[in-house]
Motif scaffolding. Structure first.
Motif, PDB file in Angstrom:
ATOM      1  N   TYR A 389       5.899   0.579  -6.754  1.00  0.00           N
ATOM      2  CA  TYR A 389       6.696  -0.131  -5.760  1.00  0.00           C
ATOM      3  C   TYR A 389       5.911  -0.399  -4.467  1.00  0.00           C
ATOM      4  O   TYR A 389       6.475  -0.716  -3.440  1.00  0.00           O
ATOM      5  CB  TYR A 389       7.969   0.666  -5.429  1.00  0.00           C
ATOM      6  CG  TYR A 389       7.725   2.144  -5.202  1.00  0.00           C
ATOM      7  CD1 TYR A 389       7.320   2.611  -3.962  1.00  0.00           C
ATOM      8  CD2 TYR A 389       7.887   3.047  -6.255  1.00  0.00           C
ATOM      9  CE1 TYR A 389       7.091   3.959  -3.767  1.00  0.00           C
ATOM     10  CE2 TYR A 389       7.662   4.394  -6.069  1.00  0.00           C
ATOM     11  CZ  TYR A 389       7.257   4.859  -4.814  1.00  0.00           C
ATOM     12  OH  TYR A 389       7.023   6.188  -4.628  1.00  0.00           O
ATOM     13  N   THR A 390       4.599  -0.241  -4.517  1.00  0.00           N
ATOM     14  CA  THR A 390       3.784  -0.591  -3.352  1.00  0.00           C
ATOM     15  C   THR A 390       3.099  -1.924  -3.592  1.00  0.00           C
ATOM     16  O   THR A 390       2.826  -2.305  -4.723  1.00  0.00           O
ATOM     17  CB  THR A 390       2.710   0.481  -3.078  1.00  0.00           C
ATOM     18  OG1 THR A 390       1.892   0.634  -4.243  1.00  0.00           O
ATOM     19  CG2 THR A 390       3.356   1.807  -2.728  1.00  0.00           C
ATOM     20  N   ARG A 391       2.848  -2.630  -2.505  1.00  0.00           N
ATOM     21  CA  ARG A 391       2.185  -3.922  -2.582  1.00  0.00           C
ATOM     22  C   ARG A 391       1.108  -4.014  -1.511  1.00  0.00           C
ATOM     23  O   ARG A 391       0.989  -3.153  -0.651  1.00  0.00           O
ATOM     24  CB  ARG A 391       3.214  -5.044  -2.382  1.00  0.00           C
ATOM     25  CG  ARG A 391       4.224  -5.175  -3.505  1.00  0.00           C
ATOM     26  CD  ARG A 391       5.257  -6.234  -3.164  1.00  0.00           C
ATOM     27  NE  ARG A 391       6.097  -5.815  -2.043  1.00  0.00           N
ATOM     28  CZ  ARG A 391       6.616  -6.639  -1.145  1.00  0.00           C
ATOM     29  NH1 ARG A 391       6.361  -7.935  -1.212  1.00  0.00           N
ATOM     30  NH2 ARG A 391       7.391  -6.190  -0.180  1.00  0.00           N
ATOM     31  N   GLU A 392       0.359  -5.114  -1.542  1.00  0.00           N
ATOM     32  CA  GLU A 392      -0.723  -5.302  -0.574  1.00  0.00           C
ATOM     33  C   GLU A 392      -0.181  -5.951   0.693  1.00  0.00           C
ATOM     34  O   GLU A 392       0.467  -6.998   0.642  1.00  0.00           O
ATOM     35  CB  GLU A 392      -1.814  -6.180  -1.175  1.00  0.00           C
ATOM     36  CG  GLU A 392      -3.007  -6.379  -0.261  1.00  0.00           C
ATOM     37  CD  GLU A 392      -4.067  -7.265  -0.874  1.00  0.00           C
ATOM     38  OE1 GLU A 392      -4.999  -6.715  -1.482  1.00  0.00           O
ATOM     39  OE2 GLU A 392      -3.949  -8.504  -0.755  1.00  0.00           O
ATOM     40  N   ILE A 399      -2.650  -1.166   0.563  1.00  0.00           N
ATOM     41  CA  ILE A 399      -1.586  -0.961  -0.408  1.00  0.00           C
ATOM     42  C   ILE A 399      -0.590   0.048   0.164  1.00  0.00           C
ATOM     43  O   ILE A 399      -0.953   1.190   0.463  1.00  0.00           O
ATOM     44  CB  ILE A 399      -2.136  -0.443  -1.748  1.00  0.00           C
ATOM     45  CG1 ILE A 399      -3.195  -1.418  -2.296  1.00  0.00           C
ATOM     46  CG2 ILE A 399      -1.014  -0.248  -2.749  1.00  0.00           C
ATOM     47  CD1 ILE A 399      -2.664  -2.787  -2.613  1.00  0.00           C
ATOM     48  N   ASP A 400       0.668  -0.367   0.334  1.00  0.00           N
ATOM     49  CA  ASP A 400       1.641   0.522   0.969  1.00  0.00           C
ATOM     50  C   ASP A 400       3.044  -0.041   0.732  1.00  0.00           C
ATOM     51  O   ASP A 400       3.233  -1.104   0.149  1.00  0.00           O
ATOM     52  CB  ASP A 400       1.351   0.602   2.467  1.00  0.00           C
ATOM     53  CG  ASP A 400       1.990   1.822   3.113  1.00  0.00           C
ATOM     54  OD1 ASP A 400       2.676   2.582   2.410  1.00  0.00           O
ATOM     55  OD2 ASP A 400       1.812   2.012   4.328  1.00  0.00           O
ATOM     56  N   HIS A 401       4.033   0.692   1.214  1.00  0.00           N
ATOM     57  CA  HIS A 401       5.402   0.185   1.232  1.00  0.00           C
ATOM     58  C   HIS A 401       5.470  -0.868   2.333  1.00  0.00           C
ATOM     59  O   HIS A 401       5.085  -0.614   3.470  1.00  0.00           O
ATOM     60  CB  HIS A 401       6.387   1.316   1.517  1.00  0.00           C
ATOM     61  CG  HIS A 401       6.276   2.450   0.553  1.00  0.00           C
ATOM     62  ND1 HIS A 401       6.775   2.401  -0.726  1.00  0.00           N
ATOM     63  CD2 HIS A 401       5.702   3.677   0.685  1.00  0.00           C
ATOM     64  CE1 HIS A 401       6.528   3.540  -1.347  1.00  0.00           C
ATOM     65  NE2 HIS A 401       5.882   4.331  -0.514  1.00  0.00           N
ATOM     66  N   LEU A 402       5.972  -2.041   2.033  1.00  0.00           N
ATOM     67  CA  LEU A 402       5.948  -3.137   2.987  1.00  0.00           C
ATOM     68  C   LEU A 402       7.323  -3.431   3.556  1.00  0.00           C
ATOM     69  O   LEU A 402       8.352  -3.106   2.954  1.00  0.00           O
ATOM     70  CB  LEU A 402       5.393  -4.398   2.312  1.00  0.00           C
ATOM     71  CG  LEU A 402       4.036  -4.280   1.628  1.00  0.00           C
ATOM     72  CD1 LEU A 402       3.587  -5.648   1.129  1.00  0.00           C
ATOM     73  CD2 LEU A 402       3.000  -3.674   2.562  1.00  0.00           C
ATOM     74  N   THR A 403       7.319  -4.071   4.715  1.00  0.00           N
ATOM     75  CA  THR A 403       8.560  -4.520   5.343  1.00  0.00           C
ATOM     76  C   THR A 403       9.006  -5.818   4.665  1.00  0.00           C
ATOM     77  O   THR A 403       8.321  -6.363   3.805  1.00  0.00           O
ATOM     78  CB  THR A 403       8.341  -4.770   6.840  1.00  0.00           C
ATOM     79  OG1 THR A 403       7.437  -5.883   6.983  1.00  0.00           O
ATOM     80  CG2 THR A 403       7.746  -3.555   7.518  1.00  0.00           C
ATOM     81  N   ILE A 410       2.339   0.135   9.726  1.00  0.00           N
ATOM     82  CA  ILE A 410       1.365   0.190  10.819  1.00  0.00           C
ATOM     83  C   ILE A 410       1.158  -1.196  11.418  1.00  0.00           C
ATOM     84  O   ILE A 410       1.185  -1.377  12.641  1.00  0.00           O
ATOM     85  CB  ILE A 410       0.019   0.770  10.332  1.00  0.00           C
ATOM     86  CG1 ILE A 410       0.163   2.260  10.043  1.00  0.00           C
ATOM     87  CG2 ILE A 410      -1.079   0.550  11.377  1.00  0.00           C
ATOM     88  CD1 ILE A 410      -1.110   2.920   9.560  1.00  0.00           C
ATOM     89  N   CYS A 411       0.962  -2.209  10.577  1.00  0.00           N
ATOM     90  CA  CYS A 411       0.763  -3.564  11.081  1.00  0.00           C
ATOM     91  C   CYS A 411       2.006  -4.070  11.810  1.00  0.00           C
ATOM     92  O   CYS A 411       1.901  -4.796  12.809  1.00  0.00           O
ATOM     93  CB  CYS A 411       0.390  -4.509   9.934  1.00  0.00           C
ATOM     94  SG  CYS A 411      -1.289  -4.256   9.324  1.00  0.00           S
ATOM     95  N   ALA A 412       3.183  -3.682  11.320  1.00  0.00           N
ATOM     96  CA  ALA A 412       4.429  -4.066  11.996  1.00  0.00           C
ATOM     97  C   ALA A 412       4.497  -3.439  13.386  1.00  0.00           C
ATOM     98  O   ALA A 412       4.880  -4.087  14.361  1.00  0.00           O
ATOM     99  CB  ALA A 412       5.631  -3.640  11.158  1.00  0.00           C
ATOM    100  N   SER A 413       4.112  -2.164  13.489  1.00  0.00           N
ATOM    101  CA  SER A 413       4.133  -1.472  14.778  1.00  0.00           C
ATOM    102  C   SER A 413       3.093  -2.043  15.731  1.00  0.00           C
ATOM    103  O   SER A 413       3.327  -2.167  16.933  1.00  0.00           O
ATOM    104  CB  SER A 413       3.887   0.023  14.571  1.00  0.00           C
ATOM    105  OG  SER A 413       4.913   0.594  13.778  1.00  0.00           O
ATOM    106  N   ILE A 414       1.922  -2.401  15.191  1.00  0.00           N
ATOM    107  CA  ILE A 414       0.875  -3.000  16.023  1.00  0.00           C
ATOM    108  C   ILE A 414       1.357  -4.324  16.598  1.00  0.00           C
ATOM    109  O   ILE A 414       1.188  -4.604  17.788  1.00  0.00           O
ATOM    110  CB  ILE A 414      -0.418  -3.213  15.204  1.00  0.00           C
ATOM    111  CG1 ILE A 414      -1.068  -1.862  14.877  1.00  0.00           C
ATOM    112  CG2 ILE A 414      -1.407  -4.088  15.970  1.00  0.00           C
ATOM    113  CD1 ILE A 414      -2.270  -1.966  13.966  1.00  0.00           C
TER     114      ILE A 414
END
Length: 789
Positions: A389-392, A399-403, A410-414
């Motif tokens: 259930y992880t994607r790029e 590779i992680d759980h995405l929004t 992390i990218c969302a928080s940045i």
């Protein structure tokens, strides 16, 4: 940090504070003046601090009735090492002191320079740029009275405890960074009192840790009676950290929200480095006085050469890179290196010892970068499996759980942090997990704050660690330091910036960095005249602090106050944004014409700021707003590299067409290859712009019947100038542009001058290359926004 250690560091930071009192006209020795000032007027009661101020000179210390393990002996030797490194005798041989002397520029003796430039007492680095000038403004008694009053006001908010040590450093920097440490006639006055106090405190804490581990209790014997022997011991470590993978981390992003994302990612890495530095210093019970340099993902610290220090940094490095692997896979890596050194080596005794320290550290970091991971880590990386259930992440490719937007947390928080970089004054580090906070190493996170929310966090958050202020001098409990941040912008997106351009609708990407900076740090203060006399750690620290001030803070002022203009138009501000500016390099984006003019401004201001001792090499690329930023960043980096290929560097690459030319170096007589569009700054400004661009612009602006078609035909023929038939066509085209018989006399004369120059330039390869750049530039300036290339 223990109470003892706090008193030791404070004693080092305040040991010469009496110089401020002495220069007001106080007739006593500054050690006595400082002691009385702190005890009677400030109300400082800590005996160890007061003794360090009162007895830091050999004459007083020899007769002092103090314990053999008094911190005064440590301060004495640390002051001795720092002062003997800072204040080498100059050639004048004059005796005595001039209390009113102004602070001299550290650039006066950099890279063979032999100027006598000074700073003004009225300059405020928070509001204006501090330039060295030839006029020496005397620092009179009133000036030092004002300094004293400001110090007293600032000290009221300080407690002499560990939580306030770094705030004390901020206070001293804010008040004493333009005050000379020495006013002796036979010494250079280019080291500020702040920088001398800072180095003394750093050396003091290292000496204390070294003696403590050696179980030496009589400081008097080791440091006072046998101080010269101690300076031969490798009591210190020069430590360095370097983050690898910065370029890919920042620039591997998609186009949506690219500008905000770039700005936020670069700031995230910058504050991450500050956090890493402070965490290591806290583990070693040291202050930011021990930080020599930080910028561009790199830092240098002065540490004690003890087993505890080495064990701590090894554990620190391991934890740090384990966190990097967990958070960013192999994208980011931190290499640490260190080298043991003596007090004598820090003073470059014997000659070459100082440079050898930096060389050894650099070699160790390079070795670690070439073999990042051990066998266990490699096996773990190779055996890593991702859940179904992880994607790029479409931003960082992790590779992680995405929004819902297809990006990792992390990218969302940045991205969420991007607006805070512009509008928030504080950033706090806390162990309390918060949804919008950014993760940082060592199980903490980063949160944006205003003054009220920070006060609340300080009192109510049990996980609160420390805070950083932005672009202003702040002090208070657990305030680590202010961070100068280049945060100027006139657009939220590349599209907005491109729309503000004159002529063609393009953004300009500018990348630049300082030429030969590593060499300047290590050996820039060597010269044929002075030898290694002025090669000192303090001057390296002063140089790095000045450059950080320019690239992190003054860059905002340069953008707000445009000076150079291609067409002589007065502009209120630059249509541009700072993506990254720190340490020694720049990444800026904006309306393409503003970026070019801004590049000139930065070059001119930097030349003035450094007295011409350092130069910048620059690459500028022009792109459509939606062009992939990671591609444009890479291409512009190559343009910057092209600028560094010409002899002497100090160059710009702009509007290249891919051709390579051979040119003769007039100094060496050697032929070198240069990319089309690459010029030394002098050639670009004097010959490409002032000579050829101005000629083209003046002619076509006054010849309305000779439109863009003529210009484009000229450009096409210039591009193919090596073909003789095209030369004939060029001459024919010039003839067609001749005014008719009824034209005004002035118009005919202008044409004759224009055609003469054009014919002259096209016959010489060097002039023809410059002409091509100038025509291209003018074509971009007059092109309508809806036109295609």
């Amino acid at each position: 940090m223990t109470k003892e250690k706090v008193q030791l560091i404070v004693g080092g930071l305040l040991h010469d504070i009496g110089k401020v009192i002495y220069r007001q006209g106080d007739g006593r020795k500054h050690s006595i003046s400082g002691y009385e000032f702190l005890k009677e007027e400030v109300g400082l009661k800590e005996k160890e601090v007061l003794d360090s101020v009162r007895y830091h000179h050999g004459a007083e210390l020899g007769a002092a009735r103090i314990d053999n393990n008094s911190f005064a002996y440590i301060t004495y030797l640390a002051d001795n090492i720092a002062a003997s490194a800072d204040r080498r005798k100059n050639e004048s041989g004059e005796k005595g002191f001039v209390r009113e002397v102004a602070l001299e520029s550290v650039f006066n003796i950099l890279n063979g320079n032999e100027k006598k430039m000074y700073y003004s007492q009225t300059q405020n680095p928070e509001e204006t740029m501090s330039y060295p000038t030839e006029q020496a403004e005397l620092y009179d008694e009133h000036f030092y009275l004002m300094i004293k009053q400001k110090l007293m006001d600032n000290f009221k908010g300080i407690r002499w405890e560990a939580e306030y040590v770094n705030s004390l450093l901020e206070i001293l920097e804010g008040n004493l960074s333009l005050v000379p440490s020495s006013t002796a006639k036979d010494e250079l006055a280019d080291i500020s009192l702040y920088d001398h106090l800072k180095l003394t405190a750093a050396l003091s804490s290292c000496i204390f840790d070294y003696l403590h581990e050696k179980q030496i209790e009589s400081y008097k014997t080791s440091l006072f009676l046998h101080g010269s022997d101690f300076q031969k011991e490798n009591a210190f470590l020069l430590f360095s950290m370097d983050i690898s993978g910065i370029q890919n981390f920042i620039y591997t992003i998609h186009s949506e929200g690219a500008l905000k994302n770039l700005r936020a990612r670069s700031f995230y890495l910058e504050i991450m480095m500050e956090h890493m530095i402070d965490t290591l210093l806290e583990r070693l019970e040291l202050s930011r006085a021990n930080l020599i340099y930080a910028g561009g993902g790199h830092c240098y610290l002065l540490l004690a050469n003890t087993e505890k220090t080495i064990e701590t940094v090894l554990q620190f490095e391991q934890e740090l890179n384990q966190w990097m692997l967990e958070q960013f896979d192999i994208s980011l890596y931190v290499a640490a290196g260190w080298q043991a050194c003596s007090g004598n080596a820090l003073k470059d005794k014997p000659v070459g010892a100082y440079a050898e320290i930096f060389k050894s550290v650099s070699n160790e970091i390079s070795r670690k970068k070439s073999a990042r991971y051990d066998a266990k880590q490699i096996r773990k990386l190779n055996g890593k499996r991702n859940a179904d259930y992880t994607r790029e992440c479409k931003v960082c490719k992790r590779i992680d759980h995405l929004t819902g937007e297809g990006i990792c947390q992390i990218c969302a928080s940045i991205l969420n942090m991007s607006k805070d970089i512009l509008y928030t004054d504080f950033f706090s580090i806390t162990g309390t997990k918060e949804k919008q906070a950014l993760p940082l190493p060592f199980d903490v996170c980063l949160a944006a704050e205003n003054a009220d929310s920070l006060r609340k966090r300080m009192t109510e958050d049990p996980g609160y660690v420390r805070a950083y202020g932005k672009n202003k001098m702040f002090s208070g409990k657990h305030i680590a330091t202010k961070i100068w941040v280049g945060n100027y912008t006139t657009g939220e997106t590349f599209e907005e910036l491109a729309n503000q351009a004159e002529g063609i609708e393009r953004i300009g990407i500018l990348r630049a960095d300082v030429d030969n900076l590593g060499k300047a740090f290590v050996s820039g203060f060597e010269s044929e005249k002075y030898g290694n006399r002025y090669v000192t750690l303090t001057r390296t620290a002063v140089l790095s602090r000045q450059l950080s001030l320019f690239f992190r803070h003054y860059i905002n002022i340069i953008l707000k106050q445009p000076r150079y203009s291609l067409d002589g138009k007065v502009k209120k501000n630059r249509k541009a944004a700072v993506v990254y500016s720190g340490g020694d390099d720049l990444f800026l984006a904006g309306a393409w014409d503003d970026i070019l003019e801004l590049a000139v401004d930065i070059r001119q201001e930097f030349k003035k700021f450094t007295e011409g001792t350092l130069s910048l090499s620059t690459g500028i690329g022009l792109y459509q707003p939606k062009f992939p930023i990671h591609v444009s960043a890479g291409e512009t980096a190559k343009l910057e590299d092209e600028s560094k290929m010409i002899p002497g560097k100090n160059a710009i690459t702009f509007l290249p067409d891919g051709k390579i030319h051979e040119e003769l170096d007039q100094e060496t007589g050697k032929v070198y290859k240069v990319s089309d569009g690459t010029y030394s700054w002098e050639v670009f400004l004097d010959e490409v712009i002032e000579e050829k661009y101005r000629t083209i612009a003046a002619f076509f602006q006054k010849s309305e019947d000779r439109g863009k078609n003529f210009l484009y035909h000229l450009l096409e023929l210039v591009r193919r100038q090596e073909d003789k038939i095209n030369l004939a066509r060029f001459v024919y085209l010039l003839a067609r542009m001749e005014p008719g018989e009824r034209a005004e006399k002035e118009e005919k004369a202008q044409y004759q001058e224009f055609s003469r120059k054009m014919y002259q330039w096209i016959k010489q390869e060097k002039d023809c290359r410059q002409l091509k750049t100038a025509i291209n530039l003018y074509a971009y300036k007059i092109r309508e926004k809806e036109e295609t290339e």
